[in-house]
Design an enzyme around this catalytic site. Structure first.
Site, short mmCIF file in Angstrom:
data_model
loop_
_atom_site.label_atom_id
_atom_site.label_comp_id
_atom_site.label_asym_id
_atom_site.label_seq_id
_atom_site.Cartn_x
_atom_site.Cartn_y
_atom_site.Cartn_z
N LEU A 103 23.96 30.22 -91.51
CA LEU A 103 24.57 31.34 -90.79
C LEU A 103 24.10 31.23 -89.35
O LEU A 103 22.96 30.80 -89.10
CB LEU A 103 24.10 32.67 -91.39
N ASP A 104 24.93 31.64 -88.41
CA ASP A 104 24.51 31.63 -87.01
C ASP A 104 23.30 32.52 -86.82
O ASP A 104 23.06 33.45 -87.61
CB ASP A 104 25.65 32.15 -86.10
N ARG A 105 22.61 32.29 -85.72
CA ARG A 105 21.40 33.07 -85.43
C ARG A 105 21.68 34.59 -85.45
O ARG A 105 20.89 35.38 -85.94
CB ARG A 105 20.86 32.61 -84.07
N LYS A 189 33.97 32.96 -85.71
CA LYS A 189 33.96 33.33 -84.29
C LYS A 189 35.05 32.59 -83.53
O LYS A 189 35.75 33.17 -82.68
CB LYS A 189 32.60 33.02 -83.67
#
Ligand code: URA
Length: 250
Positions: A103-105, A189
């Site tokens: 998962l992204d930060r 995103k």
């Protein structure tokens, strides 16, 4: 059959030298009997292993559900930023756990941490069609045209083709559930940015049959239950066959 010192050391709690000392001091029992030598061999599955009368969990593989908070990277190490592994106690950082699917930060939600490479591989392979669902909040308002764009399979900048994806509109016009069966870099995103509706908040809710436990606070984790593990293994093509007989404690 495996040597007792190897089994105990694989829990991350003791070195082989420390195991030797524990055994010498008569502090280790296996299936009810005091262990006399660290070289004694046992079947790991179903083994009742105790140190000082406390059960020691010694499954070959470990599977943890983590509620990832924002601000941590989904990696085992990073030179600059804290990783999700820093949420775990010391001994669980020594047993080769890694996040199955990044998962992204700044993304929150369900992250599976395991050291079972075969199972992780199956869950992440786009060919296995394991759906992941996310709650998303965007800038702007989502509508039917976004639903259609997602279901038609979007092509992003650079010609990157995405598989058809689900977008379910929610009551608030800036919120939706997104379902993906692949995991391209920053995929949601990028898909929503391409629709002119940049993501403000993203949280993963499910991975195949596994759903984020609502009781799990952000930053908290727990072992998968036997039922959850059985469901994960029932994903078509999931090959891992070493049952997690014991669950690690905190
Ligand atoms: N899509 C994204 O853009 N980010 C994530 O963390 C997961 C899916």
């Amino acid at each position: 059959m495996e040597r007792l010192d190897k089994i105990l050391a694989s829990t991350g709690r003791w070195s082989r030298r420390e195991v030797k000392e524990l055994v010498r001091a008569g502090r280790v029992t296996a299936n009810g009997g005091v262990v006399r030598s660290p070289e004694e061999k046992y079947q790991r599955e179903g083994l009742d292993l105790q140190v000082d009368g406390q059960s020691v969990l010694c499954a070959r593989y470990t599977y943890l559900m983590l509620h990832k908070p924002a601000g941590l990277v989904s990696a085992t190490e990073d030179p600059r930023q804290p990783t999700v592994l820093e949420l775990l106690p010391e001994h669980l950082r020594r047993i080769g756990l890694f996040p199955a699917g990044r998962l992204d930060r700044d993304t929150e939600g369900l992250l599976l941490l395991t050291n079972d490479g075969a199972l992780a591989h199956d869950l992440l392979s786009p060919r296995k069609h394991v759906d992941k669902t996310y709650f998303v909040r965007v800038e702007g308002k989502l509508d039917q045209s976004d639903v259609e764009a997602f279901s038609g399979g979007m092509t992003l900048g650079g010609g990157l083709a995405c598989l058809p994806a689900g977008l379910e509109l929610l009551e608030e016009p800036d919120e939706a559930l997104v379902t993906l069966r692949e995991g391209k870099y920053h995929q949601i995103k990028r898909m929503l940015a391409a629709r002119g509706k940049p993501v403000r908040y993203l949280k993963r809710l499910t991975m195949g049959p596994l759903a984020l436990d609502k009781e799990l606070e952000k930053g908290d984790w727990r072992p998968l239950t036997e039922a959850e593990l059985a469901k994960l293994r029932s994903v078509p093509g999931a090959v891992s066959e070493n049952p997690q007989k014991n669950l690690p404690d905190k």
